[in-house]
Scaffold this motif. Sequence first.
Motif, PDB file in Angstrom:
ATOM      1  N   ALA A 111      17.545  24.273  34.289  1.00 28.84           N
ATOM      2  CA  ALA A 111      17.391  24.941  35.585  1.00 28.84           C
ATOM      3  C   ALA A 111      18.746  25.333  36.165  1.00 28.84           C
ATOM      4  N   ALA A 135      19.172  23.405  41.077  1.00 34.73           N
ATOM      5  CA  ALA A 135      18.242  22.786  40.128  1.00 34.73           C
ATOM      6  C   ALA A 135      17.583  21.550  40.731  1.00 34.73           C
ATOM      7  N   VAL A 210      11.479  27.552  39.459  1.00 32.48           N
ATOM      8  CA  VAL A 210      12.814  27.598  40.065  1.00 32.48           C
ATOM      9  C   VAL A 210      12.889  28.651  41.160  1.00 32.48           C
TER      10      VAL A 210
END
Length: 309
Positions: A111, A135, A210
Amino acid sequence: MEQLQTKPKTFGEILDHTFSISKKNFGPLFLTLLIIFAPLYIFDYLFMVLSGISLFRGTSGGGFTEGVLNNLDTAAATQELVATNLGIGMEMLYLFVSTVLAIIIYPIAQASVIVATSKALKNETWSKGQAIKGAFSRFWPLIGSTALMGVIFGVAVFIGFLLFGILGGISFARDGFGVGFIMSIIFGLLFFAAVAFFVTKLSMFFGAIVFQKVAPGFSKSWQLTKGRFWFTFGLFIVFFIITILLTSVMEGVSALLLGGSLLGRVLTDLASIITTLFMMVGYTVLFFDLKTRNEADDLKDMIASYKES
């Protein structure tokens, strides 16, 4: 400043953009991943030292080829040495802690690269702290959804092997390598083709989590890959081949020069960081290309630019 491309990219343009971003941002991305992976690596190195693994050159039984192949499987080699030299209790501790760390660290590492690459795509400056913070802001959705995806994929593969084994065994017992056995092989191929299809269609769930604040993101991924299955599948195959080649070369050199030593493991881990970096940069470029094609992001960006001006 380079203008952000708002039109959909071709197959070759996505690959070119992936290499370009990876090259321009290699140092910061590499350090970001190194920071995140550090706890897992340090834990592994500690157990390797406690197990008595040589710093510069490890030894392995068997011939030259067998030694190289054994040294490539560094995780299994470490586990075996922990069990042999430290006992079953320490082996169980090693497996438990390393598994927990991997479950947490790998999604966050991936991420972080996605967040950083999204900034690079927009020609925005970014820092390692921003990437890592971005992240962690989606920590639980990432961990939970990744685990769910792993369970679904694992169960599907297990069922496939089980059915293939049962059908293949029954067919072989009846008529050997006859029609029934051939049909079971065809069934196996069709089953894994179906698995590949669903994995590809659900592959964009990570980016959706995300950037689009959804979880587990499977339905969003299905929408993004609508009409682009072969395009997405083909890119994943190319990315996979490139990363396999890079990994094979770097780990092969490490195994030849340093064997199963601690330093050899360090070089293997550095190779893993490089391949993770490349794969996730390519994944992000593909994700935003699919968003542009399916959600008219190019029009939204142009409207936003017009309003700002």
